[in-house]
Structures are given as C-alpha cells and as structure tokens.
Design an enzyme around this catalytic site. Sequence first.
Site, PDB file in Angstrom:
ATOM      1  N   ASP A 136       0.864  -1.349  -0.249  1.00 12.60           N
ATOM      2  CA  ASP A 136      -0.159  -0.080   0.011  1.00 12.60           C
ATOM      3  C   ASP A 136       0.815   1.236   0.175  1.00 12.60           C
ATOM      4  O   ASP A 136       1.597   1.373   0.927  1.00 12.60           O
ATOM      5  CB  ASP A 136      -0.867   0.200   1.278  1.00 12.60           C
ATOM      6  CG  ASP A 136      -1.948   1.076   1.212  1.00 12.60           C
ATOM      7  OD1 ASP A 136      -2.998   0.910   0.689  1.00 12.60           O
ATOM      8  OD2 ASP A 136      -1.457   2.276   1.807  1.00 12.60           O
TER       9      ASP A 136
ATOM     10  N   GLU B 138      -4.545   2.429  -4.370  1.00 17.63           N
ATOM     11  CA  GLU B 138      -3.223   2.408  -4.356  1.00 17.63           C
ATOM     12  C   GLU B 138      -2.620   0.944  -3.696  1.00 17.63           C
ATOM     13  O   GLU B 138      -1.344   1.094  -3.449  1.00 17.63           O
ATOM     14  CB  GLU B 138      -2.765   3.634  -3.426  1.00 17.63           C
ATOM     15  CG  GLU B 138      -2.953   3.493  -2.128  1.00 17.63           C
ATOM     16  CD  GLU B 138      -4.242   4.119  -1.742  1.00 17.63           C
ATOM     17  OE1 GLU B 138      -4.486   4.484  -0.618  1.00 17.63           O
ATOM     18  OE2 GLU B 138      -5.121   4.228  -2.693  1.00 17.63           O
TER      19      GLU B 138
END
Length: 411
Positions: free
Chosen positions: A276, A320
Amino acid sequence: MQQTDSHSAPLLSEQIAAQSSILHTGAQPDAKHSVQQYSVQQRVLLDCANRVKSGIFVYICLWLAIGVASGLANDQPLFWLSNVGIFAINALLRLWLQLNLEKWVVQRLRLAKNFFTVLLLLNVLHWGVLTSLCVLMPGLQELRMPMLLAACGIAASVASVLAIHPLLRVVSPIAVVAPVVIALLVQPTSANALIAVLCSILVVYFISAARVMYNDYWSALNNSILLQQRAQQLEELSNTDALTKIRNRLYFDVNFASEWKRACRHRWPIAVLIIDLDHFKHINDQHGHVFGDLCLQTVARLLQAEVQRSGDILARYGGEEFIIMLTQTTLSSAAAVAERLLKALSEYTLYNGEHSVPVTGSIGVASAIPTLPDQGYRLINRADQALYQAKERGRNQFAVYEQPATARADL
C-alpha cells in the site's frame, strides 16, 4: 517516467503472406512471429496430410490392377514387381509419417514438411515416368491408354486434394503429366501431339480450378486466426489493469485460487505480499490526479522489475494497493522480497516540475503451506493484517503476519 510505444503489429494479411512464403521456401520464421507462423504451418501440413491419407495405397492398387489385367505381371514380372516394390515402400513410408505426423509437427516441423513433400512428389512423379515409358516402349503399348487415363485422374485428384497448399497444388499435377507430354512429343505424330496438347490443357484447368479452393481455404484460415487474435486480445484486456498495464484483481483471484489448490496438493508453501502506497491521498491532493496516475504507473513498473519468476503474479488490487503471489516461497524468503521492494521504492524519486516527490510503501507479508483447498482467502487476510501492522509502526516498512496463540493453524 519514460514510456515506450509498442510497435504496431503487422496486418494479418501480411502475416499470412509471409507464412505462404515460408511454406514455399522452407525458411525458418523470425522470432517475432514464430508462434503464429508455426501454428499456421502445422495446421496446413496436418490438413494436407488428412486430405491425402486415403490415397496412400491408391498408386500401388492401380499398378497392381493394370499389371494383372494387361498381362504385364506374366510378360515382364521383374519390371512389374520392381515398381510394385517402389510403390509399396513409398506407401509404407507415407503411412508411417501419417501415424507420427502430429508429434513431428511439434518437434520436427521442418523435417516433417520436407519429408511429406518429397514422398508425395516422388509418388506422382513415379507414375508420370511409368506412363511415359508406356508411351515410348513398344513392349508396353498395351498399357498406354489405361496409364494415360490414370495419369489424368491422378493429376486431377492431387490438384483438388492439395488445393490448399501453395506449392504442391501446382507442382503435383505437373509432375504427373510433364513426363507424359515430353514422351509424346519425342514421337511427334499427330495423335501424340493432340494428346500432349489435351493433357497440357487439362493440367492448366486443374490448377486454375484448384485456385478457387486455395483462396477459400486461406480466407477461412485468415478469418480463424483473426478471431483467435481478437479473443486473445479481449482476454488480455479483461485481465489487465487499464492504468498500470499489470494484472488486475480478477486475474489475481482466479490464478491465486488455482495456485492455492496446486500448493495444497503438493504441500509446498505459497506467500502473499500486499503493498500500500504511503500517504497516496496526500500526493493526489497536492499534485493532482494526473501525477497520482503517473505515480501508480511508476510503482507498478518498479514492482514488476522485482517480480520476475515464472508463476509469480503482481496485480493491482485496488486504488493504491498492489498484491503479489509468490509460489513455493517460505515466510523468510517472502520477507526478503519485501525488503527488496522497499529498497527499490526508496531509491526512486518522482519529480513534479522542480518538486521532488518521494514514494514509499508499507507491505504486509504472509506465507503458509495450504492444507484446505478453499481457504486461500485466509492467507490474503493474514497479509492484510500484517499490512496494518506495518502502517501502525510508522509506514515505509514491512511486517510479517504473526500467528496469535489462540488462532487455528490450518489453512
């Protein structure tokens, strides 16, 4: 970030034309199109072989029938039997090739193609030479008419049956009739000249008629390959993330489930890493979504460079987040990969104009030896829990899943 435009693929018609050239010359295809060109060569060769397999023993049967009916077997047994042997050897070799052709087109395609072509041309040329001998030699005059009729029939059949082949559809009927025409012209009587002209006209007609079948076959083959290409492109699009050009979540989920079951059968470890990007919302808010997209593309490229083993998968998992599956990988090896990924991210800096924008990420790592074929999602949950541990510890680091004492160990 520099992006390289992919070379546009050649038109399918050009690829088919190139393939036709390969079939003519026997040249090896270049590496760029080898898969498609070899598949076309294999298909054409197998189709031709299937078309002519019913005629493998026709030549020897015709020769046996003509020899027995005309009395040649009794009058000239050596000549008759020697040609029976030649036809028999050729037929057995063609039968053997037919039985092994599917294996040969994969392992020895060029040799199979050349062997098939030579055997077939020798067969038809042998018949043409025999017919010419029946025209020239006084002792074989009784065979002249049946051999001429058979030669014309063979020329018509090979032109029709081999109409799909760019070379054999022309050469085969010529190989049957050309020796006969030459023999007829050696003895230039009006009858022989007429027969020679008629045979030549017939060969031209056979080849011209075969051209229609040739065009229909290659048009159908062209369309078939085009449909396959379109299907492959659609499948690729459905499995690819549009922005980053790496695999998407759908592709990952399907292949992870399959790999999990395989690992369960073989009892080998499988690892999952979830990455992440740190403070990605801040990057989007401060630098804009276009720059945020560039950031995701760059990270995808960096991660892909570190995930190169066959069977391992990198995919965009959402927003993301990226996810990696590592096959046959223990927890310590997966942790080493995570450390390498963090190093690759930390050493790369994006620039928005004059402003440098560092990109970091947090990684959750989990690994297990599967025992239950439908519990793969639990390993992903473990990697997700480890990711949150990495974030809570300050981000820009990785964390491995730590098994709680009260949790079940089975996966």
